[in-house]
Design an enzyme around this catalytic site. Structure first.
Site, PDB file in Angstrom:
ATOM      1  N   GLU A   1      -8.794  12.014  12.395  1.00  0.00           N
ATOM      2  CA  GLU A   1      -7.910  10.887  12.721  1.00  0.00           C
ATOM      3  C   GLU A   1      -6.943  11.175  13.871  1.00  0.00           C
ATOM      4  O   GLU A   1      -6.050  12.004  13.760  1.00  0.00           O
ATOM      5  CB  GLU A   1      -7.120  10.504  11.457  1.00  0.00           C
ATOM      6  CG  GLU A   1      -6.319   9.236  11.603  1.00  0.00           C
ATOM      7  CD  GLU A   1      -5.862   8.691  10.249  1.00  0.00           C
ATOM      8  OE1 GLU A   1      -6.416   9.083   9.200  1.00  0.00           O
ATOM      9  OE2 GLU A   1      -4.919   7.889  10.243  1.00  0.00           O
TER      10      GLU A   1
ATOM     11  N   LYS B   1       0.843  -1.195   0.000  1.00  0.00           N
ATOM     12  CA  LYS B   1       0.000   0.000   0.000  1.00  0.00           C
ATOM     13  C   LYS B   1       0.878   1.245   0.000  1.00  0.00           C
ATOM     14  O   LYS B   1       1.889   1.293   0.713  1.00  0.00           O
ATOM     15  CB  LYS B   1      -0.902   0.000   1.254  1.00  0.00           C
ATOM     16  CG  LYS B   1      -1.728   1.258   1.442  1.00  0.00           C
ATOM     17  CD  LYS B   1      -2.693   1.146   2.621  1.00  0.00           C
ATOM     18  CE  LYS B   1      -3.418   2.461   2.841  1.00  0.00           C
ATOM     19  NZ  LYS B   1      -4.406   2.415   3.910  1.00  0.00           N
TER      20      LYS B   1
HETATM   21  C1  LIG Z   1      -4.821  10.696   3.338  1.00  0.00           C
HETATM   22  C2  LIG Z   1      -6.011  11.106   3.750  1.00  0.00           C
HETATM   23  O1  LIG Z   1      -6.889  10.309   4.434  1.00  0.00           O
HETATM   24  C3  LIG Z   1      -6.544   8.991   4.835  1.00  0.00           C
HETATM   25  C4  LIG Z   1      -6.866   8.015   3.776  1.00  0.00           C
HETATM   26  C5  LIG Z   1      -8.075   7.332   3.762  1.00  0.00           C
HETATM   27  C6  LIG Z   1      -8.423   6.450   2.586  1.00  0.00           C
HETATM   28  O2  LIG Z   1      -7.669   6.386   1.616  1.00  0.00           O
HETATM   29  O3  LIG Z   1      -9.487   5.818   2.585  1.00  0.00           O
HETATM   30  C7  LIG Z   1      -8.969   7.474   4.813  1.00  0.00           C
HETATM   31  C8  LIG Z   1      -8.638   8.188   5.927  1.00  0.00           C
HETATM   32  C9  LIG Z   1      -7.294   8.741   6.116  1.00  0.00           C
HETATM   33  O4  LIG Z   1      -6.514   7.886   6.878  1.00  0.00           O
HETATM   34  C10 LIG Z   1      -6.481  12.501   3.503  1.00  0.00           C
HETATM   35  O5  LIG Z   1      -7.569  12.856   3.955  1.00  0.00           O
HETATM   36  O6  LIG Z   1      -5.739  13.273   2.881  1.00  0.00           O
END
Ligand SMILES: C=C(O[C@@H]1C=C(C(=O)O)C=C[C@H]1O)C(=O)O
Ligand SMILES: [Mg+2]
EC number: 5.4.4.2
Length: 468
Positions: free
Chosen positions: A272, A223
């Protein structure tokens, strides 16, 4: 109007000056007063003319904790790329080591607190975008309003040197009196008009996503989180207070933060948590996997249900759970987390969410935990080092403080760091917004692009320029 008894501060400053003479180094005096509740944003706004560039704002999602700082009595920085978390912690301990603290309250976030954060990747080539922020940057405020579970406190921090005299006390008391007298209910003024919105190279970003997906299919990488930038230009300087006001109205489930440095302001509403540590209790969050909100309650439920069963998103989420669980088990004796993710719903988006709690074993410090966790696969990828190297190589964006730990730690070692996403950097009448998403083998560039568009929305709406 707040009346404040000053005997302790006065004597404290005298004592600190004496101590500074004998130690030949500056000594901090910190005094905590319990005061009546003040609207946190009004306190922040009261520092606008005197302390612009030297303020911070913090609210946790529960609304239990507000911390607002005005002025800088001490700055802690580190230009080291390795060991920077440890270096900051050592500097912090050294700073408070000989200090004089009047704090009869057993409350977190009262007394000396440092607020700030770290860049995502200190090894990334720098652009001028983040020139006002060093890779590790913390401010200890001169005046700090904090609220814990409905109780309000005013902390005054003064660094005394051997050359100071009695006038220092007079100066501080006069300045503090002026701030307190100028607090008036803040209401947002007229909004800005968006004049130009420029997504930075979206096609190139999607090509990068495609290229990374190919690599994920063949190599050891599982990832990689890829982010991009949108640059906005407004008709007049952006009023930070108004953006905070909007974020608090619209993003109630999030951490709301602003961190000013040299005239720029890093600001956002992140859902988060990276880590919270109160005593031996630690709390962290696995958040990854996303889908839009529905227009109706039924729609919303269908979308949420689809997310809970979507294999691509579940995989994206599970990488985060596995890594965080492993990290927590190293530093904690009891680690608890549910077997299945649940939904976290914000105004613009819903995510897969697994809360994790634990109790530290030994003396794992807050910043040691930050060091161990950052970046989780929610912001970096898996495996950690390879993913960060990949981001460093292929991502156009200079992330700066975006997607990195931002938060506070008090003199007792308690505190909390969020992952600074759904954020932007305000520079006068311009702003850069940042958004990224977790790219896995089954990712599709177009839908990842759509996901980043949704993630720009909280900041875009708060700044103005997007229909509410
Ligand atoms: C990277 C980001 O968000 C992150 C990525 C996510 C995803 O890809 O589903 C979800 C929540 C966050 O951990 C962002 O908001 O810029
Ligand atoms: Mg995603």
């Amino acid at each position: 109007m707040v009346t404040i008894q000053d005997t302790e501060l006065k004597e404290g400053i005298q004592e600190a000056i004496e101590r500074a003479k004998s130690l030949s180094k500056p000594v901090l005096v910190s005094e905590v007063q319990k005061i009546n509740h003040i609207d946190p944003l009004s306190f922040y706004a009261a520092g606008k003319s005197r302390f612009f560039g030297e303020r911070f704002f913090w609210k946790d999602p529960s609304g239990e904790t507000y911390i607002i700082g005005l002025g800088i009595c001490k700055q802690i920085q580190s230009d080291q790329s390795t060991g920077r978390f440890n270096h900051v912690e050592k500097e912090w301990k050294r700073f408070i080591n000989n200090s004089i603290i009047f704090n009869p309250y057993d409350k977190n976030a009262t007394g000396p607190v440092m607020f700030g954060g770290f860049s995502f990747d200190p090894l990334k080539r720098k652009t001028k975008l983040w020139s006002k922020y060093s890779d590790s940057l913390f401010h200890v405020p001169t005046y700090m309003y904090s609220e814990m579970n409905g109780q309000a406190f005013l902390t005054t921090n003064v660094v005394c040197t051997q050359h100071d005299g009695d006038s220092l006390f007079e100066k501080i008391v006069a300045e503090r009196g002026m701030i307190m007298a100028s607090i008036s209910d803040y209401h947002p003024e007229n909004a800005n008009t968006l004049q130009e919105e420029a997504d930075i190279n979206p096609e190139k970003w999607m090509e990068t996503v495609d290229a990374v997906v190919d690599e994920l299919k063949s190599g050891s990488l599982k990832k990689v989180v890829l982010a991009r930038e949108s640059r906005l230009i407004y008709d007049k300087p952006i009023e930070i207070e108004r953006v905070l006001w909007n974020l608090m109205e619209m993003q109630r489930e999030s951490f709301i933060f602003a961190f000013e440095s040299n005239g720029d302001c890093f600001i956002g509403a992140s859902p988060e948590r990276l880590i919270k540590k109160y005593g031996e209790n630690v709390f962290t969050t696995c958040l990854a996997g996303s889908i839009p909100r529905g227009k109706t309650a039924e729609d919303d439920h269908i979308l949420g249900d689809a997310l809970l069963h979507d294999q691509k998103n579940l995989t994206e989420h599970q990488y985060v759970v596995d890594m965080i669980k492993e990290a927590m088990e190293e530093s904690c004796s009891e680690v608890e987390l549910p077997d299945e993710p649940q939904l976290m719903k914000m105004r613009d988006i819903q995510h897969l969410y697994t809360p994790v709690i634990g109790k530290t074993k030994g003396d794992a410090s807050l910043l040691a935990l930050v060091d161990r966790l950052h970046p989780t696969p929610a912001l970096g990828g898996l495996p950690k080092r390879e993913a960060v190297e990949k981001i460093r190589e292929v991502e156009e964006l200079d992330r700066g403080f975006y997607a990195a730990p931002l938060g506070w730690m008090d003199f007792r070692g308690n505190g909390e760091y969020a992952v600074a996403i759904r954020s932007g950097l305000i520079q006068g009448n311009e702003a850069s917004l940042f958004a990224g998403c977790g790219v896995v083998q089954d990712s599709n560039a177009e839908s990842e692009y759509q996901e980043t568009k949704i993630k720009f929305r909280p900041m875009l709406t708060a700044l103005g320029g997007y229909e509410k």
